[in-house]
Write an enzyme that holds these catalytic residues in place. Structure first.
Site, PDB file in Angstrom:
ATOM      1  N   GLY A 170     -16.306  55.846  70.456  1.00 43.31           N
ATOM      2  CA  GLY A 170     -16.031  57.204  70.948  1.00 43.31           C
ATOM      3  C   GLY A 170     -17.266  57.791  71.618  1.00 43.31           C
ATOM      4  O   GLY A 170     -18.060  57.068  72.240  1.00 43.31           O
ATOM      5  N   SER A 171     -17.440  59.088  71.412  1.00 40.47           N
ATOM      6  CA  SER A 171     -18.437  59.824  72.193  1.00 40.47           C
ATOM      7  C   SER A 171     -19.874  59.385  71.978  1.00 40.47           C
ATOM      8  O   SER A 171     -20.753  59.789  72.745  1.00 40.47           O
ATOM      9  CB  SER A 171     -18.334  61.308  71.881  1.00 40.47           C
ATOM     10  OG  SER A 171     -17.033  61.745  72.160  1.00 40.47           O
ATOM     11  N   THR A 172     -20.140  58.643  70.925  1.00 36.01           N
ATOM     12  CA  THR A 172     -21.517  58.191  70.735  1.00 36.01           C
ATOM     13  C   THR A 172     -21.956  57.269  71.867  1.00 36.01           C
ATOM     14  O   THR A 172     -23.129  56.942  71.999  1.00 36.01           O
ATOM     15  CB  THR A 172     -21.687  57.449  69.384  1.00 36.01           C
ATOM     16  OG1 THR A 172     -20.613  56.532  69.249  1.00 36.01           O
ATOM     17  CG2 THR A 172     -21.670  58.419  68.214  1.00 36.01           C
ATOM     18  N   MET A 173     -21.006  56.853  72.729  1.00 34.62           N
ATOM     19  CA  MET A 173     -21.361  56.013  73.872  1.00 34.62           C
ATOM     20  C   MET A 173     -21.877  56.835  75.050  1.00 34.62           C
ATOM     21  O   MET A 173     -22.558  56.322  75.944  1.00 34.62           O
ATOM     22  CB  MET A 173     -20.131  55.220  74.352  1.00 34.62           C
ATOM     23  CG  MET A 173     -19.800  53.988  73.546  1.00 34.62           C
ATOM     24  SD  MET A 173     -21.173  52.844  73.434  1.00 34.62           S
ATOM     25  CE  MET A 173     -21.110  52.098  75.035  1.00 34.62           C
ATOM     26  N   THR A 178     -14.372  64.094  71.318  1.00 36.06           N
ATOM     27  CA  THR A 178     -13.306  63.092  71.345  1.00 36.06           C
ATOM     28  C   THR A 178     -13.738  61.830  70.693  1.00 36.06           C
ATOM     29  O   THR A 178     -14.611  61.192  71.002  1.00 36.06           O
ATOM     30  CB  THR A 178     -12.858  62.814  72.788  1.00 36.06           C
ATOM     31  OG1 THR A 178     -13.967  63.030  73.643  1.00 36.06           O
ATOM     32  CG2 THR A 178     -11.726  63.699  73.154  1.00 36.06           C
TER      33      THR A 178
END
Lengths: 385, 577
Positions: free
Chosen positions: B296-299, B577
């Site tokens: 998810g958003s950690t990317m 998200t």
């Protein structure tokens, strides 16, 4: 032998040297039976896993044998001669009884023991003694016919054939061999015509060969004794372990208690193969010492016999030498088996191996030997025996 | 004397030669025995002794003690203590009812089970119980039950139990590593068993010790990079968070950003390595290393870093976000906080999918792929750990525009927690990526410059905004320290479709001015009041980072922040998200 020239013999009323020899053999037996049986007794459910199981029993047997021997010594040789046929008859009855299911106890495929209330009796051990008595008495009674095949030889042959038949039903081939040797030797000593004796030897040889060839299990034993290393874990198992015990012992032995073979490797270490344990723990020195004690015993039996003969006490003479033959043959066969010179027989080492009947019979016989000597000494002193 | 005997005496003549001949024959036989004995015991003895050796000499194995596993400060995490195995020879066992009762109570077995062991089954040999403490074995042997024997060995004990279970792993009954460090370092921990030549009796007991063939070589001790105190804190926080959020599972990784050492690694659900009966696969899994998930958003920081690196954008470049909605073909990308335009920094702070996607689509797919691959995604992290997962980054040639767009915010790509933690170290350490280490190392290893120090600083500054009150994870703040981090909340994929189950995560480091520690938290399927990374994983990060910084005595770099209060989780206020 010229007993009268040996004043030493007159110092005592008894043959103390012979007595001490017998006691020494019994003592060695007790110690070595204990040593040889510790491991197997400890591992056996039937002994209750008690390491001293066989030791304690052997002590009891020796004590009983000494009591019996003391009693037997009180009986005059004349009485022994008188009751020889009766004892022989009783022995025959015993050999018949062991064959009756319910009375005879079977161990390792042989019916050799009579199960009495508290103890097991092995009639064949006593029978060896009775054969000595019977053969000596027979020879004296039939002295006139020692040259006759029909009257001197055949009756004895028939009786021994009956004994042999009963023994082979057990089966106890070793006992038969010893008894046959005793009977033949006494007939020979009693003056049996030498031609007859040669015939006897030939007949016996053919008989034994036939017995061996006709019985697969004896035949196998004979085959494997020639080369035990061909099947060291099967048929040669027991013998190879006995031989290894001798080898491990070397000249001076691994020390009392140090045998590895007795650690469940060598079957019957405390009975038939006690000599192998002696050889391993006490070495060649121990073996020679044991043999020397037996040699002395046998030589003494013959001397006592010769002295009795010189006093024209023929029954006593033949009995003494018959006992000598008995101990010599059984010892040689047992040790020969242990050393791989003879096929396995199932014979114990006299006085040493574990077993109540054997020790009692042995000690009673030697008591009679001492009694014969005692009576000879009494006669030399001019007293009535 | 009767007449018969007298008449016989007249005829009987015992000839001396007969007895002499017989005695000679007998004595000769005895002499033969002496000769044979001399042959066997003197001249042939060597051969016979050799045969004897073959029969009863045996080579026995001497178990080598296994190396101790310690934490970085020398605290033992796995130690070997002598233990006994009790075995029985079924044929020989004989025990009274009383002995049977005593035996069962000593071994903590019920009598039925004991009876089953001794009387059921095939063969004579049976283990009654393995790995019994020596004092218990001594009591059992004192019962003197025939047919019962003991065998020496070692028992592996894990003083920290559940806390270090997944990390340290365990050994099997034969002292071989089965999981974790015990398996990864088996060759050096295990040592080499020795051998002795002994003489055994026929029942197998040693009765004589002959010679040593090989001295056992004990296994080597291992000092891990893990700090047991931090591990304890991490485990406690994780277990607490899983319980509070009614989650299925969770994992935490703590790294030293300067050396790449793993300072803690905890998973939940767990198990007690000292008592491994009734274990399930879920308990055994070392999720941080063996499991992958869509991050998810950690990317997003990696997408932004790529664009900064190639000069496509600056932190202040304004990205149109189309009212929080963007259509690519038949797919629609949505933001939870619609905005018409955001700066690049705000894309991170508010975790805008549309913003990240728009930036990603402005880049060549190969450039993006290179970045992902450079930071280690799609490859195993090479910790030497059993079952390490590599994750999945599909080859850029197969990317469709919609896939490139969703990958920018961490959908359509899978990573493990430890991979994610390692990748984030580039923002903490001036763009340098270092190898991770499970063992303590004396000097930092050489790293690789993945992005420029400037890019790294710019992204770090953006990550600091995330924990501000306007960011997605104010709950991840740490009193007295500047913190940089990023939330992640991803739908789980099941059977190729996105479901309404989530993985909430947070990755961050502190102190932001001079980073020392990096913590990555992953909570699987939270089903409590919230499922967002900021509210579920954020507090775990905050608590653990705060206590660890204090524990290590790292000076605060933001003393002024001590007055803030941690806001209560409000899903509507901080979404991603």
């Amino acid at each position: 032998m010229k007993p009268f020239t040996t004043p030493r013999l007159l110092r005592s009323e008894y043959d103390m040297t012979l007595l001490w020899t017998v006691l020494a053999l019994l003592a060695i037996g007790v110690v070595m039976v204990y040593s040889a049986s510790i491991a197997s007794a400890e591992a056996d459910r039937h002994t209750g896993y008690r390491s001293s199981y066989f030791f304690v029993r052997q002590m009891v047997y020796v004590a009983a044998a000494l009591v019996a021997g003391f009693a037997a010594f009180q009986v005059r040789v004349e009485q022994w001669q008188k009751y020889a046929p009766v004892l022989f008859g009783a022995g025959l009855v015993g050999l018949v009884l062991v064959l009756i299911p319910g009375l005879g106890k079977e161990v390792n495929g042989s019916r050799r023991w009579l199960s009495l209330a508290v103890l097991n009796l092995q009639p064949s051990e006593f029978m060896k003694f009775f054969v000595v008595l019977y053969a000596a008495d027979y020879t004296v009674r039939k002295a006139a016919f020692m040259h006759s095949f029909k009257k001197g030889f055949v009756p004895m042959f028939i009786v021994m054939f009956l004994v042999g038949f009963l023994l082979l039903r057990e089966p106890d081939f070793g006992a038969l061999a010893v008894m046959t040797a005793i009977a033949a030797a006494i007939l020979f000593l009693g003056g049996l015509n030498w031609r007859l004796f040669v015939v006897l030897m030939m007949v016996l040889s053919v008989g034994f060969v036939l017995l061996v060839v006709l019985s697969p299990y004896r035949f196998n034993r004979l085959i494997w004794f020639w080369n035990p290393w061909a099947d060291p874990f099967g048929k040669g198992y027991q013998l190879t372990h006995a031989l290894i015990a001798f080898g491990r012992g070397g000249w001076f032995g691994v020390g009392l208690g140090g045998s590895v073979e007795k650690q469940l490797y060598l079957p019957e270490a405390h009975t038939d193969f006690l000599m192998a344990v002696i050889a391993e723990e006490l070495g060649f020195v121990g073996v020679v010492a044991t043999i020397a004690l037996f040699v002395f015993l046998v030589w003494r039996a013959f001397s006592i016999g010769n002295r009795a003969a010189s006093m024209e006490r023929y029954f006593a003479a033949l009995t003494a030498q018959g006992i000598g033959v008995w101990f010599a043959v059984q010892t040689v066969v047992n040790m020969g088996v242990n050393m791989g010179m003879l096929p396995t027989k199932g014979l114990t080492l006299p006085l040493l191996s574990y077993g109540g009947s054997g020790i009692v019979a042995n000690v009673v016989a030697l008591s009679l030997l001492l009694r014969i000597d005692f009576e000879s000494r009494q006669l030399m002193r001019g007293r009535a025996p | 004397m009767n007449v018969g005997v007298n008449s016989a005496r007249l005829n009987l003549r015992l000839e001396g030669w007969r007895s002499r001949l017989l005695l000679t024959v007998l004595l000769a036989s005895f002499l033969g025995l002496v000769g044979r004995a001399a042959w066997l015991q003197g001249f042939h003895a060597g051969f016979l002794q050799q045969k004897g050796q073959e029969r009863y000499s045996r080579v026995i194995e001497m178990p080598a003690s296994r190396g101790i596993i310690r934490d970085r400060n020398g605290q033992p995490l796995a130690i070997s203590t002598p233990s006994e195995s009790l075995w029985a020879s079924r044929e020989d066992v004989e025990l009274s009812a009383e002995q049977s009762r005593q035996l069962a109570s000593l071994l903590h077995m019920d009598r039925k089970e004991l009876d089953q062991r001794l009387n059921g089954g095939r063969g004579n040999f049976v283990y009654l119980k393995r790995q019994v403490p020596p004092e218990v074995a001594q009591q059992v042997m004192a019962l003197k039950i025939p047919g019962l024997f003991q065998q020496h060995g070692f028992h592996r004990a894990y003083p920290k139990g559940e806390e270090t279970a997944h990390l340290v792993g365990f050994t099997d009954a034969d002292d071989r590593g089965q999981e974790g460090v015990e398996l990864a370092f088996q060759s050096s921990l295990g040592g080499l068993s020795g051998a002795r030549r002994v003489i055994k009796d026929r029942a197998g007991h040693i009765i004589e010790d002959v010679e040593s063939i090989r001295v056992p070589r004990p296994g080597k001790d291992i000092t891990l990079s893990v700090d047991a105190r931090i591990q304890h804190l991490a485990y406690r926080e994780l277990r607490n968070a899983v319980a509070v959020n009614k989650a299925k599972a969770g994992a935490v990784v703590v790294l030293d950003t300067r050396t790449g050492e793993v300072l803690a690694l905890a998973n939940y659900p767990d198990y007690d390595p000292n008592n491994r009966e009734h274990l399930s696969g879920a308990q055994l899994r070392n999720r941080a290393i063996t499991d992958t998930f869509e991050p998810g958003s950690t990317m997003k920081p990696f997408t932004i870093a790529t664009a900064l690196e190639v000069g496509k954008v600056t932190p202040n470049t304004v990205i149109p976000t189309g009212g929080g909605q963007m259509t690519i073909g038949s797919n629609v990308i949505r933001d939870t906080h619609p905005a018409t335009a955001l700066t690049v920094s705000e894309v991170i702070q508010h975790s805008s999918n549309v913003g990240a996607a728009r930036i990603a689509l402005s880049l060549p797919s190969e450039t993006l792929w290179n970045m992902f691959t450079d930071v280690g995604f799609g490859q195993t992290p090479k910790l030497g750990f059993p079952g390490e997962a590599g994750g999945r980054v599909r080859p850029y040639r197969t990317w469709k525009p919609i896939e490139q767009a969703t990958m920018s915010y961490g959908n359509g790509i899978s990573v493990s927690l430890i991979q994610l933690a390692r990748a984030y170290t580039i923002f903490a350490d001036d763009g340098v990526l270092k190898p991770l280490s499970l063992t303590r190392i004396s000097a930092p290893p050489a790293g690789r410059q993945v992005i420029s120090p400037q890019t790294a600083h710019e992204v770090k500054d953006m990550l600091e905004l995330v924990v501000k009150p306007e960011g997605t994870a104010p709950a991840a703040r740490v009193r007295g320290y500047r913190v940089a981090g990023k939330t992640g909340t991803a739908h789980k994929v099941s059977g190729g479709r996105y479901t309404n189950r989530y993985v909430a995560s947070f990755v961050g480091f502190a102190p932001a001015s001079a980073p020392r520690l990096l913590i990555a938290v992953m909570i699987d399927e939270p089903s409590g009041a919230s499922y967002y990374g900021g509210t579920v994983a954020g507090p775990v990060f905050s608590n653990l980072m705060g206590s660890t910084l204090q524990l290590l005595g790292i000076p605060p770099d933001d003393p002024g922040s001590s007055a803030f209060s941690v806001p209560v989780a409000k899903p509507t206020a901080s979404e991603d998200t």
